[in-house]
Design an enzyme around this catalytic site. Structure first.
Site, mmCIF file in Angstrom:
data_model
loop_
_atom_site.group_PDB
_atom_site.id
_atom_site.type_symbol
_atom_site.label_atom_id
_atom_site.label_comp_id
_atom_site.label_asym_id
_atom_site.label_seq_id
_atom_site.Cartn_x
_atom_site.Cartn_y
_atom_site.Cartn_z
ATOM 1 C CE LYS A 9 -0.797 0.767 4.954
ATOM 2 N NZ LYS A 9 -1.838 0.957 5.964
ATOM 3 C CB SER A 25 -7.523 3.843 -14.095
ATOM 4 O OG SER A 25 -7.199 5.084 -14.694
ATOM 5 C CB THR A 57 -10.061 1.779 -9.910
ATOM 6 O OG1 THR A 57 -9.982 2.137 -11.291
ATOM 7 C CG2 THR A 57 -8.978 2.450 -9.102
ATOM 8 C CE1 TYR A 58 -6.940 1.094 -15.951
ATOM 9 C CE2 TYR A 58 -9.181 0.523 -15.315
ATOM 10 C CZ TYR A 58 -8.304 1.173 -16.165
ATOM 11 O OH TYR A 58 -8.791 1.907 -17.212
ATOM 12 C CB ALA A 75 -13.312 6.418 -8.796
#
Length: 131
Positions: A9, A25, A57-58, A75
């Site tokens: 993270k 994204s 998401t990516y 988002a």
């Protein structure tokens, strides 16, 4: 048996941009992606500390050294510039890999620069002391 474990993270990054018109994204400074072992197009959880929202998401590569954290697409309605977010990834791990498993935690400052010499792991709950 395989377990789904926390892999890495970027902790408490600041959203720099929110682009609702983009397809989707999160764009992340490539230096932060590398430090957190996140690949382009990898699934990323976005946990908004400021608003309490959570989504998946990516990742997309942002410019090196820019500090960019740009939330794209729908988002962007849940994340705005200035919000603090945690960007997290997970991995499926075989039983043989479980002993000694440690996620990669990248701590950043208010400008999304990696905190040099900062903590290398997080402390749970009441053990954490905020300076």
């Amino acid at each position: 048996m395989r377990r789904h474990l926390f892999k890495s993270k970027i902790h408490r990054a600041t959203v720099t941009h929110a682009d609702v018109e983009y397809e989707g994204s999160v764009t992340i400074d490539v230096d932060l992606l590398r430090a957190a072992d996140i690949l382009p197009y990898e699934k990323v959880a976005v946990w908004n500390v400021t608003r309490g929202t959570r989504l998946e998401t990516y990742a997309l590569e942002g410019e090196s050294g820019s500090g960019v954290i740009c939330i794209n697409g729908a988002a962007a309605h849940l994340n705005q510039p200035g919000d603090l977010v945690i960007l997290a990834t997970f991995a499926e791990v075989e039983a043989a890999e479980l002993p000694g498993w440690k996620p990669t935690v990248v701590f950043v400052d208010a400008n999304n620069r990696i905190v040099p010499g900062g903590p290398k792991e997080e402390l749970p709950g009441p053990q954490r002391r905020i300076a």
